[in-house]
Design an enzyme around this catalytic site. Sequence first.
Site, mmCIF file in Angstrom:
data_model
loop_
_atom_site.group_PDB
_atom_site.id
_atom_site.type_symbol
_atom_site.label_atom_id
_atom_site.label_comp_id
_atom_site.label_asym_id
_atom_site.label_seq_id
_atom_site.Cartn_x
_atom_site.Cartn_y
_atom_site.Cartn_z
ATOM 1 N N ASP A 129 0.924 -1.168 -0.102
ATOM 2 C CA ASP A 129 0.020 -0.063 -0.041
ATOM 3 C C ASP A 129 0.821 1.349 -0.048
ATOM 4 O OD1 ASP A 129 -2.910 0.953 0.606
ATOM 5 O OD2 ASP A 129 -1.804 1.888 2.003
ATOM 6 N N TYR A 186 -0.659 11.293 2.438
ATOM 7 C CA TYR A 186 -1.472 11.510 0.947
ATOM 8 C C TYR A 186 -1.532 12.717 0.444
ATOM 9 C CZ TYR A 186 -3.811 6.958 1.876
ATOM 10 O OH TYR A 186 -4.095 5.680 2.258
ATOM 11 N N HIS A 211 -7.293 -6.904 0.705
ATOM 12 C CA HIS A 211 -6.108 -5.846 0.843
ATOM 13 C C HIS A 211 -5.050 -6.221 1.806
ATOM 14 C CE1 HIS A 211 -4.216 -2.176 -0.093
ATOM 15 N NE2 HIS A 211 -4.444 -1.796 0.838
#
Length: 290
Positions: free
Chosen positions: A106, A205, A267
């Site tokens: 990720d 982010y 995930h």
Amino acid sequence: MFDGFDEANVDVGAGVQLRVRYGGAGAPVVLLHGHPRTHTTWYRVAPLLVAAGHSVVCPDLRGYGQSSKPETTEDHAPYSKRAMAADVLALMRRLGHDRFSVVGHDRGSYVASRLALDAPEAVTRLVVLDSVPILEALERADARFATAWWHWFFFAQPHKPERAILADPDAWYDGDPAGMGAENYADFRRAVHDPTTVEAMLEDYRAGLGVDRAADEADRDVGRRITCPMLVLWSSRDDLKDLYGDVLSVWRPWATTVSGGPIDSGHHMAEDAPEELASRLSDFLAPTAT
């Protein structure tokens, strides 16, 4: 959890300390978690890699878990993948590893690939889990991507995502102690309930849409590629293949040698399918692997 591993806070320079667990002997490999996990997501995979003959290092990335949360700047550069990759490089050198393999899941996969690009002399093998390059994701973004991955753009907004998450972190992140393991869940929950950690995770982010994208663009413009052998694995019950079709074809322009395929998991594959993941990693990281 992590029986036989040592735990420490390691100074990696510039006032940053990384919380880390490390153990084993043999070929070194560093495992980098994603959002919103901490290093404890690897609690079942790491011992399997030690048993396979590896020295395994599992840090909390800068901003995550119990690692340092440096003050940010207007361009969010303190949370760039370049800054995080430099932390990991310094960590590994302080633990005595000048050359090592890197596995990233990720958000950690962006740190791992940036490390392979910025320090090719140090990275012997690279594994990325459930990702394509940030630049590729943004340039290929369409309505389907925006619907599924809307959080990328929401998390980049100032102030509002912190307020939304911290109003009810358990509802927002929806962790499960039965699936995650009690100690891993407790570590994750501590992180997502801490306002400073939540803000730092969002800075990751914010950097992604700006300085990280620019770093990828600069590499592509000069033809810079990952030169070590690279393995790409993705979760068969997540949406990476649905979004990109041939995932390996997305990575091939970025690396000289790419292989990989799916793993039967959701995930968070280190928690959902640790034995299969550890087996695939061991096969790839073995000295005779090609």
